[in-house]
Design a protein around this motif. Structure first.
Motif, PDB file in Angstrom:
ATOM      1  N   UNK A 146       0.859  -1.183   0.000  1.00 11.96           N
ATOM      2  CA  UNK A 146       0.000   0.000   0.000  1.00 11.96           C
ATOM      3  C   UNK A 146       0.895   1.233   0.000  1.00 11.96           C
ATOM      4  N   UNK A 147       0.536   2.251  -0.807  1.00 12.39           N
ATOM      5  CA  UNK A 147       1.313   3.486  -0.881  1.00 12.39           C
ATOM      6  C   UNK A 147       0.387   4.691  -0.813  1.00 12.39           C
ATOM      7  N   UNK A 148       0.847   5.720  -0.111  1.00 13.05           N
ATOM      8  CA  UNK A 148       0.162   7.012  -0.075  1.00 13.05           C
ATOM      9  C   UNK A 148       1.211   8.071  -0.424  1.00 13.05           C
ATOM     10  N   UNK A 149       0.945   8.849  -1.493  1.00 14.06           N
ATOM     11  CA  UNK A 149       1.944   9.758  -2.029  1.00 14.06           C
ATOM     12  C   UNK A 149       1.994  11.112  -1.323  1.00 14.06           C
ATOM     13  N   UNK A 150       1.000  11.428  -0.512  1.00 16.14           N
ATOM     14  CA  UNK A 150       0.952  12.758   0.094  1.00 16.14           C
ATOM     15  C   UNK A 150       0.273  12.656   1.460  1.00 16.14           C
ATOM     16  N   UNK A 151       0.917  11.950   2.364  1.00 15.44           N
ATOM     17  CA  UNK A 151       0.271  11.555   3.611  1.00 15.44           C
ATOM     18  C   UNK A 151      -0.153  12.755   4.453  1.00 15.44           C
ATOM     19  N   UNK A 152       0.748  13.729   4.612  1.00 16.02           N
ATOM     20  CA  UNK A 152       0.468  14.887   5.460  1.00 16.02           C
ATOM     21  C   UNK A 152       0.450  16.178   4.647  1.00 16.02           C
ATOM     22  N   UNK A 153       0.179  16.064   3.343  1.00 18.46           N
ATOM     23  CA  UNK A 153       0.105  17.192   2.406  1.00 18.46           C
ATOM     24  C   UNK A 153       1.440  17.895   2.205  1.00 18.46           C
ATOM     25  N   UNK A 154       2.516  17.250   2.631  1.00 13.29           N
ATOM     26  CA  UNK A 154       3.846  17.804   2.406  1.00 13.29           C
ATOM     27  C   UNK A 154       4.689  16.920   1.515  1.00 13.29           C
ATOM     28  N   UNK A 155       4.025  16.068   0.710  1.00  9.23           N
ATOM     29  CA  UNK A 155       4.744  15.167  -0.178  1.00  9.23           C
ATOM     30  C   UNK A 155       5.325  13.955   0.518  1.00  9.23           C
ATOM     31  N   UNK A 156       4.850  13.656   1.717  1.00  6.69           N
ATOM     32  CA  UNK A 156       5.358  12.496   2.449  1.00  6.69           C
ATOM     33  C   UNK A 156       4.866  11.205   1.784  1.00  6.69           C
ATOM     34  N   UNK A 157       5.798  10.334   1.464  1.00  5.57           N
ATOM     35  CA  UNK A 157       5.475   9.069   0.813  1.00  5.57           C
ATOM     36  C   UNK A 157       5.475   7.948   1.843  1.00  5.57           C
ATOM     37  N   UNK A 158       4.335   7.300   2.011  1.00  8.51           N
ATOM     38  CA  UNK A 158       4.205   6.174   2.932  1.00  8.51           C
ATOM     39  C   UNK A 158       4.108   4.876   2.145  1.00  8.51           C
ATOM     40  N   UNK A 159       4.920   3.905   2.514  1.00 11.58           N
ATOM     41  CA  UNK A 159       4.861   2.570   1.926  1.00 11.58           C
ATOM     42  C   UNK A 159       4.652   1.540   3.025  1.00 11.58           C
ATOM     43  N   UNK A 160       3.670   0.667   2.822  1.00  6.31           N
ATOM     44  CA  UNK A 160       3.436  -0.463   3.718  1.00  6.31           C
ATOM     45  C   UNK A 160       3.431  -1.738   2.890  1.00  6.31           C
ATOM     46  N   UNK A 161       4.077  -2.762   3.401  1.00  7.13           N
ATOM     47  CA  UNK A 161       4.122  -4.030   2.678  1.00  7.13           C
ATOM     48  C   UNK A 161       3.952  -5.176   3.660  1.00  7.13           C
ATOM     49  N   UNK A 162       2.982  -6.033   3.381  1.00  6.55           N
ATOM     50  CA  UNK A 162       2.741  -7.227   4.181  1.00  6.55           C
ATOM     51  C   UNK A 162       3.149  -8.435   3.334  1.00  6.55           C
ATOM     52  N   UNK A 163       4.043  -9.268   3.859  1.00  8.62           N
ATOM     53  CA  UNK A 163       4.552 -10.380   3.066  1.00  8.62           C
ATOM     54  C   UNK A 163       4.519 -11.673   3.856  1.00  8.62           C
TER      55      UNK A 163
END
Length: 788
Positions: free
Chosen positions: A393-410
């Motif tokens: 899962x990815x969110x390209x603008x988490x806090x409206x400052x261009x913060x990129x969040x990546x989550x991976x479940x494997x």
């Protein structure tokens, strides 16, 4: 069926009477400085495509029948013709035009006296072959050059920058270099405020009358053109510098809406931050700090095209905008003329009012902020089979400052066939693993001082990473928690650098009583499979020549360096000492766990060569070494190298090859079946030929070679140790075939690897191709994406 296949094998089935099938073009030049790929690209007809010398696609096409009497047969014919390749019918006019093009190309490269000869060989079976030979003879060279122009100020600016000129006395008179010099001069002047200057204002006058195949050159800097409203004519005028008067940033611009709504831009709300007019529609979608950090163009400064390009790169590096469009508008009292940054046509030099101010408009179109990704892998051999998968899962603008969040479940599950029943460790028949990885990238440096203003850096980021991994084996359970903090940036030389000063891991073992008992006499693996604490710093440098949306050849290299335990070792006098049950050695510990102290480095080089529009050759080389010292007698298990699997030595499954020449039947090395292929030195090379088949299917032929070893140390089996005089005989090798489904957004891959050289076999029996293959020789891999 045989008739159908034999009919398809007839290459001239669809070649009309009196026509010929072009089967080969043999093109050679006597000068290696002349690019053969460039010459081949000029030839307007290419011969029948062959795979391993077989015109497979033409055969498939010829399986069709032009007289389909039924609906089903017509569908079959269309299918064969769609996935196949039609015959290349020789066209004499295109061939003649190609020869003319080759001559023109040679002249453009300075070979004015080149001789191009050709021979066409017609055969009775409707085949024709072409043979083209090129004798370049001596090229024309540049004797000298001068810089002139009617604007003395501009001429002087060009002369002052001539130390960077691409024109050198004695160089071959190459028109491509002349063109690049025009672009260099135009770029340099545009970086100094000359917004309307472009390469069309640089012209050459060449004089070859000096003799001896020498050319004297006059580089002329021409004035711009301006429209005189009073006389109604276009007149010459000196180029002028422009300053940036205002900067408007539209943060959620939609070009389709702007086309249908004439008042679209007027609906944007606006506020000012650090001289930037930031505009948004409905609600703010990004922070002011993010925009200000990305925009390198500043108000009341001279126009600088390099800062325009840096702004493009910064916004692209955020990976949160679908399109970035920067436009400039000349501000004038009586009339206005628009022009895009980077416009090179001559008309861009025409303006109505010679003002010196520009308005900069930056239009940002956001991407979809959230996305999901599913990946999977299936692998099977005679020793092990299993399945692995991940959900991202990815969110390209988490806090409206261009913060990129990546989550991976494997997760993964493996089934292993043991072959040493007497060894308690090899009762393994099933292993499971699952975990979660997370990372967040902040598009600026989090530092107590502003380093970004002192250094010219592109795409600066601060990164936080964390993860948890759980492994369940019949002989042990293992949990791993990690946390990392660091920075990454891109330099002017396109080096991507990542520095992680804080990289912490805690590894805890449980349900491992039988394992510990068995490993008490095996200190190397006892240390690897014990509780431990890792504190390290990692430096990574990446250089990549690949260009976005380009099919050209490229290469990239990755260099990693990791130092572990050095900072913690400064506190040794304060730390508790613990004793190992395996060899009675004593080491300092944190929270009852010995900390690891080691140094490791590895290097990867990948070269992806474009052979033609449907064929590529890809090469990868990897080497790595790690060594424990100080507080550690052995590396942590996570820091050992291994080979095998879908992205490595594809004749073996993961961790089923090596170290060195060790075999399963030998007891002189501490090994665990399914975990045994460990080493602190790795050497691997891969070669893969990728070719287009039909529709979205691609084929691959590959060759992998490599192994892992232990670096020399006491009490280590000689067959597992890297030695200069024996390591070549311990290199494993496999070949194989691959089938890929390339849908653009997804590449599904199936590879079959077959062992060729197995160093675990007795010396003299390691080459397997002279033996009847068994199921042990093969490994099967299903995965997502290319292996490298």
């Amino acid at each position: 069926m045989c008739t159908l296949i034999l009919g398809g094998c007839s290459q001239t089935k669809f070649v009309p009477k009196g026509a010929y099938l072009l089967t080969d073009i043999d093109l050679k030049a006597d000068n290696k400085k002349v690019s053969k790929s460039a010459l081949t690209g000029i030839v307007q007809q290419q011969p029948v495509k062959r795979i391993l010398g077989i015109p497979a696609e033409l055969w498939i096409y010829n399986l069709s029948d032009s007289t389909g009497k039924t609906r089903f047969k017509r569908w079959i014919n269309k299918t064969f013709q769609k996935i196949g390749e039609p015959p290349v019918i020789f066209d004499s006019s295109l061939y003649a035009s190609s020869l003319v093009g080759i001559n023109q190309y040679l002249i453009s490269k300075g070979y004015y006296n080149a001789v191009v000869s050709d021979t066409l060989t017609y055969q009775k079976n409707k085949y024709v072959k072409a043979k083209i030979r090129i004798k370049t003879n001596a090229p024309y060279r540049l004797s000298d050059y001068i810089i002139t122009g009617s604007d003395s100020t501009l001429v002087q600016r060009v002369k002052s920058n001539s130390s960077f000129s691409l024109l050198k006395q004695g160089m071959i008179f190459d028109s491509d270099i002349l063109e690049k010099e025009r672009e260099r001069i135009a770029s340099s002047l545009r970086n100094e405020g000359y917004f309307f200057f472009n390469k069309s204002h640089i012209v050459y006058e060449a004089d070859s009358s000096v003799g001896q195949k020498r050319v004297s050159l006059n580089l002329i800097v021409k004035n711009g053109l301006v429209y005189n409203a009073d006389s109604g004519s276009v007149e010459e005028k000196k180029h002028e510098k422009f300053i940036i008067k205002e900067i408007n940033v539209y943060t959620n611009y939609e070009p389709t809406e702007a086309l249908v709504d004439k008042d679209y831009l007027g609906k944007f709300s606006s506020y000012t931050y650090s001289g930037l007019n930031i505009k948004y529609l409905n609600k703010r979608n990004v922070t002011s700090e993010l925009i200000n950090g990305a925009v390198q163009i500043k108000p009341n400064e001279l126009y600088d095209n390099s800062k325009v390009n840096a702004t493009y790169d910064n916004f692209s590096g955020l990976r949160m905008f679908r399109t970035v469009n920067i436009q400039f508008k000349e501000l004038a009292k009586d009339s206005i003329l628009s022009s895009s940054a980077g416009t090179t046509s001559a008309i861009s030099a025409v303006n109505f009012v010679a003002t010196k101010e520009l308005a900069c408009n930056i239009f940002l179109t956001p991407m979809l902020l959230q996305s999901y990704k599913v990946e999977g892998e299936l692998y099977m051999s005679s020793e092990i089979w299993g399945v692995a998968g991940s959900l991202g899962y990815s969110h390209l603008n988490l806090l409206k400052g261009g913060e990129l969040l990546n989550l991976s479940f494997n997760g993964s599950i493996d089934f292993l066939k043991g072959n040493r029943e007497e060894d308690v460790i090899n009762k393994v028949d099933k292993s499971t693993e699952y975990g979660v990885l997370s990372s967040i990238y902040i598009p600026r440096f989090l530092l107590p001082f502003n380093l970004q203003k002192r250094l010219i850096l592109q795409s600066p980021k601060t990164q936080f990473t964390g993860g948890y991994n759980y492994q369940s084996r019949p002989y042990y359970t293992r949990s791993l928690v990690n946390f990392g903090f660091g920075y990454s940036w891109i330099t002017k030389k396109k080096l991507e650098i990542s520095y992680t000063p804080i990289n912490l891991s805690i590894i805890k073992m449980s349900n491992d009583d039988e394992l510990k008992e068995n490993l008490k006499t095996k200190p190397l693996l006892y240390a690897a499979f014990s509780d431990h604490f890792i504190s390290s710093g990692v430096l990574s440098v990446v250089y990549n020549t690949q260009r976005i949306n380009s099919q050209d050849s490229y290469y990239y290299s990755i260099l990693n360096l990791e130092l572990g335990g050095n900072l913690v070792s400064l506190f040794n006098p304060l730390l508790k000492r613990v004793k190992s049950d395996a060899d009675a050695s004593v080491s300092s510990s944190i929270w009852g766990m010995p900390y690891a102290q080691f140094i490791g480095t590895d290097y990867t080089l990948v070269y992806n060569q474009r052979l033609d529009s449907k064929n590529r050759m890809v090469f990868r080389f990897q080497v790595g070494a790690s060594f424990p010292y100080g507080n550690s007698a052995a590396l942590p298990y996570e820091k050992y190298y291994f080979v095998g699997g879908a992205n490595s030595m594809r004749g073996w499954q993961v961790r089923m090859l090596g170290p060195g020449a060790i075999s399963d039947s030998e007891d002189d090395l501490d090994v665990i079946k399914g975990q045994r292929a460990l080493g602190d030195f790795k050497l691997e090379g891969n070669l893969e030929y990728r070719y287009k088949l039909f529709w979205s299917f691609e084929g691959a032929l590959f060759l992998d070679a490599g192994n892992v070893w232990f670096l020399p140390r006491d009490h280590m089996a000689s067959k597992a140790t890297f030695k200069v005089d024996t390591f070549l005989s311990q290199i494993a090798a496999n070949t194989g075939l691959g089938l890929r489904l390339n849908l653009g957004y997804l590449i599904a891959r199936f590879d079959v690897g077959m062992r060729m050289i197995d160093p675990s076999k007795p010396y003299g029996s390691r080459f397997l191709l002279n033996q009847i293959p068994t199921s042990d020789y093969f490994s099967y891999h299903i995965g997502i994406g290319y292996p490298f």
